[in-house]
Write a protein that holds these residues in place. Sequence first.
Motif, PDB file in Angstrom:
ATOM      1  N   ALA A 172      -6.186  -4.223   2.916  1.00 45.03           N
ATOM      2  CA  ALA A 172      -6.956  -5.470   2.339  1.00 45.03           C
ATOM      3  C   ALA A 172      -7.393  -5.624   1.176  1.00 45.03           C
ATOM      4  N   GLU A 173      -7.489  -4.584   0.310  1.00 46.27           N
ATOM      5  CA  GLU A 173      -7.995  -4.293  -1.103  1.00 46.27           C
ATOM      6  C   GLU A 173      -6.936  -4.002  -2.003  1.00 46.27           C
ATOM      7  N   ALA A 174      -6.821  -4.826  -3.130  1.00 44.32           N
ATOM      8  CA  ALA A 174      -5.813  -4.622  -4.317  1.00 44.32           C
ATOM      9  C   ALA A 174      -5.885  -3.562  -4.934  1.00 44.32           C
ATOM     10  N   GLY A 175      -7.039  -2.835  -4.930  1.00 45.08           N
ATOM     11  CA  GLY A 175      -7.212  -1.299  -5.441  1.00 45.08           C
ATOM     12  C   GLY A 175      -6.864  -0.187  -4.766  1.00 45.08           C
ATOM     13  N   SER A 176      -6.131  -0.631  -3.456  1.00 41.51           N
ATOM     14  CA  SER A 176      -5.908   0.778  -2.617  1.00 41.51           C
ATOM     15  C   SER A 176      -4.264   0.482  -2.604  1.00 41.51           C
ATOM     16  N   MET A 177      -3.734  -0.334  -3.322  1.00 41.45           N
ATOM     17  CA  MET A 177      -1.966  -0.219  -3.190  1.00 41.45           C
ATOM     18  C   MET A 177      -1.345   0.876  -3.532  1.00 41.45           C
ATOM     19  N   PRO A 178      -0.404   1.382  -3.078  1.00 39.85           N
ATOM     20  CA  PRO A 178       0.438   2.646  -3.472  1.00 39.85           C
ATOM     21  C   PRO A 178       1.369   2.180  -4.514  1.00 39.85           C
ATOM     22  N   TRP A 179       1.037   1.316  -5.376  1.00 33.06           N
ATOM     23  CA  TRP A 179       2.169   0.962  -6.278  1.00 33.06           C
ATOM     24  C   TRP A 179       2.800   1.975  -7.120  1.00 33.06           C
ATOM     25  N   GLN A 180       1.907   2.701  -7.661  1.00 34.40           N
ATOM     26  CA  GLN A 180       2.197   3.886  -8.629  1.00 34.40           C
ATOM     27  C   GLN A 180       3.381   4.684  -7.802  1.00 34.40           C
ATOM     28  N   GLU A 181       2.804   5.262  -6.758  1.00 32.23           N
ATOM     29  CA  GLU A 181       3.904   6.011  -5.801  1.00 32.23           C
ATOM     30  C   GLU A 181       5.126   5.324  -5.767  1.00 32.23           C
ATOM     31  N   MET A 182       5.412   4.052  -5.311  1.00 32.78           N
ATOM     32  CA  MET A 182       6.709   3.460  -5.056  1.00 32.78           C
ATOM     33  C   MET A 182       7.213   2.840  -6.290  1.00 32.78           C
ATOM     34  N   ASP A 183       6.630   3.099  -7.212  1.00 34.17           N
ATOM     35  CA  ASP A 183       7.264   2.674  -8.874  1.00 34.17           C
ATOM     36  C   ASP A 183       7.627   1.173  -8.724  1.00 34.17           C
ATOM     37  N   VAL A 184       6.667   0.411  -8.560  1.00 38.57           N
ATOM     38  CA  VAL A 184       6.645  -0.884  -8.404  1.00 38.57           C
ATOM     39  C   VAL A 184       6.770  -1.640  -9.946  1.00 38.57           C
ATOM     40  N   ASP A 185       7.608  -2.229 -10.051  1.00 39.29           N
ATOM     41  CA  ASP A 185       7.843  -3.043 -11.471  1.00 39.29           C
ATOM     42  C   ASP A 185       6.955  -4.213 -11.593  1.00 39.29           C
ATOM     43  N   LEU A 186       7.141  -4.923 -10.450  1.00 46.36           N
ATOM     44  CA  LEU A 186       6.408  -6.456 -10.455  1.00 46.36           C
ATOM     45  C   LEU A 186       5.893  -6.696  -8.958  1.00 46.36           C
ATOM     46  N   VAL A 187       4.653  -7.046  -8.696  1.00 44.67           N
ATOM     47  CA  VAL A 187       3.938  -7.642  -7.598  1.00 44.67           C
ATOM     48  C   VAL A 187       4.196  -9.022  -7.792  1.00 44.67           C
ATOM     49  N   LEU A 188       4.665  -9.567  -6.656  1.00 40.99           N
ATOM     50  CA  LEU A 188       4.762 -11.015  -6.396  1.00 40.99           C
ATOM     51  C   LEU A 188       3.520 -11.501  -5.537  1.00 40.99           C
ATOM     52  N   GLU A 189       2.559 -12.016  -6.185  1.00 45.47           N
ATOM     53  CA  GLU A 189       1.251 -12.360  -5.441  1.00 45.47           C
ATOM     54  C   GLU A 189       1.606 -13.636  -4.915  1.00 45.47           C
ATOM     55  N   CYS A 190       1.542 -13.468  -3.341  1.00 46.96           N
ATOM     56  CA  CYS A 190       1.736 -14.667  -2.771  1.00 46.96           C
ATOM     57  C   CYS A 190       0.791 -14.847  -1.524  1.00 46.96           C
ATOM     58  N   SER A 191      -0.278 -14.003  -1.849  1.00 45.98           N
ATOM     59  CA  SER A 191      -1.601 -14.223  -0.764  1.00 45.98           C
ATOM     60  C   SER A 191      -2.144 -15.696  -0.752  1.00 45.98           C
ATOM     61  N   GLY A 192      -2.460 -16.169  -2.035  1.00 46.93           N
ATOM     62  CA  GLY A 192      -3.129 -17.114  -2.349  1.00 46.93           C
ATOM     63  C   GLY A 192      -4.517 -17.037  -2.269  1.00 46.93           C
TER      64      GLY A 192
END
Length: 338
Positions: free
Chosen positions: A81-101
């Motif tokens: 639920a919280e944007a600050g809790s995402m495991p993006w570093q662990e998953m090596d994410v290049d781009l988040v497609l923000e589609c939640s609105g």
Amino acid sequence: MAFRVAINGYGRIGQSVLRAIYECGYRDQLQVVAINELSDIETVTYLTRYDTTHGRFPLPVAHNGRDLLIDGDAIRVLNQAEAGSMPWQEMDVDLVLECSGSFSDRLTAQKHLDSGARRLLFSQPAEADVDATIIYGFNQQLLAADQTIVAAGSCSTNCIVPILNLLHRELGIISGVTTTIHSAMNDQPVIDSYNQTDLRLTRSAMQSIIPVNTGLNRGIDRLLPELAGRFESLHVRVPTINVSLLDISLNVSESTSAAQVNEILRIAAEGPLRGLLGYTEEAHASIDFNRDARSGIVDGTQTRVSGGKMIKLMCWFDNEWGFANRMLDVAQGWLNIK
């Protein structure tokens, strides 16, 4: 090597974006590694496999309790639920497609970057302090490698801005009024229900044509500053599930005719905006443009000119599929800038 992409929010646009990656030639460059959606994985899988608007997914879809499985690809399904809790570093994410609105501000977007994502692309109009708002086919040349938060505008700005840009160059737009005739959306109830922000949105989407607020004129101001203050916009929702129509009225400085206006738009649709802008003179209904990947299709049979300087246009657009493809065009173009 494909760029690693996460989809935050798996509603109508998030689902269309995922599907377009697999169906429209983006898969070689964009690898979806995660979907963040508060619903359970069984529902995510079901809504991927079956879609009332776009039909069955054309590839095998399953899940293993943790991942959505599509044609051999494992896509992690998260419930954060919280944007600050995402495991993006662990998953090596290049781009988040923000589609939640659910947000449009830079501060919240930055939390995704603080969690390890390198860039974020909004699927809706964002606040003015993002690095850029990009309408593909109009200003994608503004994309730069050092940008981190970008917006892809809206389905309606992607439809109308290239058209206004063309007609302003050729005929000089003095002022205009737009009416977006838009299919029902998921902020409307099937039967009358409560809404905390708009009394009109308490009414059944399936029984009425319902006026709602729109910021399209503000989007035009931002993207075409030479036309700032010259537009007003209306928006009504109608009882269909997809494909919308822009009714555009323009007061121009140069005398013209319906034939000349259509020729300007036809030449662009067959030339520099091919694949992005369409032009037709066939007798169409909205359903004909379901799953049309173009940003907008001018209906030349409906072009009118009054007194030489008042233009009326109608332009169809698939508000889900067309926009999802433009968002991916922006994503792919941006990620490939070194």
